[in-house]
Scaffold this active site. Structure first.
Site, PDB file in Angstrom:
ATOM      1  N   TYR A  83      -5.828  -6.886  -0.592  1.00 41.75           N
ATOM      2  CA  TYR A  83      -6.494  -6.922  -1.892  1.00 41.75           C
ATOM      3  C   TYR A  83      -6.663  -5.500  -2.436  1.00 41.75           C
ATOM      4  O   TYR A  83      -6.345  -5.217  -3.589  1.00 41.75           O
ATOM      5  CB  TYR A  83      -7.850  -7.620  -1.766  1.00 41.75           C
ATOM      6  N   LYS A  87      -5.002  -3.919  -5.859  1.00 44.68           N
ATOM      7  CA  LYS A  87      -5.849  -3.434  -6.954  1.00 44.68           C
ATOM      8  C   LYS A  87      -5.703  -1.925  -7.154  1.00 44.68           C
ATOM      9  O   LYS A  87      -5.797  -1.437  -8.282  1.00 44.68           O
ATOM     10  CB  LYS A  87      -7.298  -3.840  -6.724  1.00 44.68           C
TER      11      LYS A  87
END
Length: 177
Positions: A83, A87
Site C-alpha cells: 500500500y 501511494k
C-alpha cells in the site's frame, strides 16, 4: 469512463483519482498476486485515468488533476508495504506529471490524508486503529467531509492556480512538512 464523461458533460475540468484498496499483510507473507492487485488499483489506475484525460485537457489548455495518496506514503506502515509503495508512487507520479503538463495549463497535485473513517480502514485491526489514534497530534481519525475542502481548493480558480506538484496532508498531524 473518460469518453462517457465527455459525451455527457462536453468537457472535463477536474479529475480526482480516489479509487483505492487497503489490506494488511506482512511482506514475508505476501504473494505477488496481492502485491500486483494493490499496485494495479492504487497506482496503475491513477496512471490510466490521467493518460486518457490528458489529451482532452491539453487540447483545452486547462485541467486540474488531484490524486489521492496517503500519509503512509510519507512515513510507511508495518504490514502495509504494498500500500505504502503504491501511494508513494502516486506522489512521485504526480510531481513528474506536474512538470510535464504545467506549461499546458494543467495542474497536478496530491492529497495525502491520514486515516479517514471510510470503508477503506474498516478491516484494519482494532489494535492498529487504537495505536494509530494515539500517534496522532489530533487523536482521532478524520471524516470525508474534512478532506473535501482540500480538493475544492486544488480544483478552484483562481485559488488553486499556483498549486502544482504539491502534496497536501490533512492528516491529524501525523506528517508535518
Amino acid at each position: 469512463m473518460i469518453e462517457k464523461a465527455l459525451d455527457y458533460f462536453g468537457k472535463i475540468d477536474v479529475l480526482v483519482n480516489n479509487a483505492g484498496i487497503l489490506q494488511q499483510v506482512l511482506l514475508v507473507d505476501m504473494d505477488s498476486k496481492t502485491w500486483d492487485r494493490m499496485i494495479n488499483t492504487n497506482l496503475k489506475g491513477t496512471f490510466l485515468c490521467c493518460k486518457y484525460v490528458l489529451p482532452h485537457m491539453i487540447k483545452r489548455r486547462f485541467g486540474r488533476i488531484i490524486n489521492i495518496s496517503s500519509q503512509l506514503a510519507q512515513i510507511g506502515g508495518a504490514a502495509l508495504t504494498h500500500y505504502c509503495a503504491a501511494k508513494a508512487g502516486v506522489i512521485g507520479f504526480s510531481k513528474s506529471l506536474a512538470r510535464e503538463v504545467g506549461s499546458k495549463g494543467i495542474t497536478v497535485n496530491c492529497i495525502a490524508p491520514g486515516p479517514i473513517e471510510t470503508d477503506l480502514i474498516k478491516d484494519l485491526s482494532k489494535e492498529w486503529k487504537e495505536a494509530k489514534k494515539k500517534e496522532l497530534v489530533i487523536p482521532r481519525f478524520g471524516k470525508p467531509e474534512e478532506i473535501a475542502p482540500t480538493a475544492v481548493l486544488l480544483a478552484s480558480e483562481p485559488d488553486g492556480n499556483l498549486y502544482t506538484g504539491q502534496t497536501l496532508g490533512p492528516n491529524s498531524g501525523d506528517v508535518m512538512v
